[in-house]
Design a protein around this motif. Structure first.
Motif, PDB file in Angstrom:
ATOM      1  N   UNK A  36       0.843  -1.180   0.000  1.00  8.90           N
ATOM      2  CA  UNK A  36       0.000   0.000   0.000  1.00  8.90           C
ATOM      3  C   UNK A  36       0.884   1.238   0.000  1.00  8.90           C
ATOM      4  N   UNK A  38       0.724   5.306   1.318  1.00  8.00           N
ATOM      5  CA  UNK A  38      -0.039   6.240   2.146  1.00  8.00           C
ATOM      6  C   UNK A  38       0.577   7.622   2.057  1.00  8.00           C
ATOM      7  N   UNK A  44      -4.359   4.596   3.582  1.00  7.52           N
ATOM      8  CA  UNK A  44      -3.550   3.758   2.678  1.00  7.52           C
ATOM      9  C   UNK A  44      -4.301   3.452   1.380  1.00  7.52           C
ATOM     10  N   UNK A  87       3.544   0.770   2.833  1.00 12.95           N
ATOM     11  CA  UNK A  87       3.197  -0.254   3.811  1.00 12.95           C
ATOM     12  C   UNK A  87       3.069  -1.607   3.134  1.00 12.95           C
ATOM     13  N   UNK A  97      -5.563  -8.566   8.035  1.00 11.98           N
ATOM     14  CA  UNK A  97      -4.231  -8.266   7.525  1.00 11.98           C
ATOM     15  C   UNK A  97      -3.335  -7.835   8.679  1.00 11.98           C
ATOM     16  N   UNK A  99      -0.048  -5.579   9.274  1.00 13.42           N
ATOM     17  CA  UNK A  99       0.736  -4.566   8.571  1.00 13.42           C
ATOM     18  C   UNK A  99       2.112  -4.395   9.184  1.00 13.42           C
ATOM     19  N   UNK A 100       3.088  -4.061   8.333  1.00 15.94           N
ATOM     20  CA  UNK A 100       4.370  -3.601   8.812  1.00 15.94           C
ATOM     21  C   UNK A 100       4.257  -2.145   9.237  1.00 15.94           C
ATOM     22  N   UNK A 101       5.344  -1.615   9.798  1.00 19.00           N
ATOM     23  CA  UNK A 101       5.313  -0.241  10.307  1.00 19.00           C
ATOM     24  C   UNK A 101       5.501   0.796   9.209  1.00 19.00           C
TER      25      UNK A 101
END
Lengths: 109, 118
Positions: A36, A38, A44, A87, A97, A99-101
């Motif tokens: 994604x 953002x 996002x 992301x 989902x 998510x990573x940071x």
């Protein structure tokens, strides 16, 4: 528990300077990986889904690749408008989902 | 082309006050989600819903309640706001009608609600 780690946290590039963002994950049975974008002050926005190791997807100056342990988002000859936080996320169960940071990318003109 | 709409966009609350955040989607999606996003913490799932009348807890549900009385709407409530709930809140929705199983996880996000609790 599934985990997603992105690196670097922040990246500054000059316009035209290519680079890659990394997303590594530990999941039991990968069922896809999502990227994604953002922009500041916005939600996002979906970019890509990769389903299996070896798969690649491209969109303009972005190319996403997937291995069994990580995904890369390659940015070729970036422009200032590519500046954003990127992301990645992996499915957890059938509905969620993880998510990573994120990696905050800045492209200087 | 509304997609996912969140209201309000900004809100300031005092500790102990209550409020409801509204999420509306016009894509006929079955699944809806509420996340919070904090610096250095990424997106964390608060609650989610897999259909009208059903809800489930996510990673950080404490202090929040949700309701999904209509398919297109998902409400997030704070009964007694605390400063720790200062955050940006995002709603998302996804569909189960795509061909591949993983494709149903493509989530589409709203623009966010910025909440400050003083």
């Amino acid at each position: 528990e599934d985990q997603v780690t992105q690196s670097p946290e922040a990246l500054r590039l000059q316009e035209g300077e290519s680079s890659s963002l990394n997303c590594s994950y530990t999941v039991s049975g990968l069922r896809g990986l999502f990227w994604y974008r953002q922009d500041p002050g916005k939600g996002p926005e979906f970019l890509f889904t990769l389903y299996s190791a070896g798969e690649e997807k491209e969109k303009e100056r972005l190319k996403a690749t997937l291995t069994k342990k990580e995904s890369f988002l390659h940015i070729t000859a970036p422009k200032p408008e590519d500046s954003a936080t990127y992301l990645c996320a992996v499915p957890e169960g059938a509905q969620k989902l993880v998510f990573g940071q994120g990696t905050r990318l800045t492209i200087n003109p | 082309n509304a997609g996912v709409t969140q209201t309000p966009k900004f809100r300031v609350l005092k500790t102990g006050q209550s409020m409801t955040l509204l999420c509306a989607q016009d894509m006929n999606h079955e699944y809806m989600y509420w996340y919070r996003q904090d610096p250095g913490m990424g997106l964390r799932l608060i609650h989610y819903s897999v259909g009208e009348g059903t809800t489930a807890k996510g990673e950080v549900p404490d202090g929040y309640n949700v309701s999904r009385l209509k398919k297109q709407n998902f409400l997030l409530g704070l009964e007694s706001a605390a400063p720790s709930q200062t955050s940006v809140y995002f709603c998302a929705s996804s569909s189960i009608t795509s061909g591949r199983a993983s494709a149903k996880n493509i989530q589409y996000f709203g623009a966010g609600t910025r909440l400050s609790v003083l």
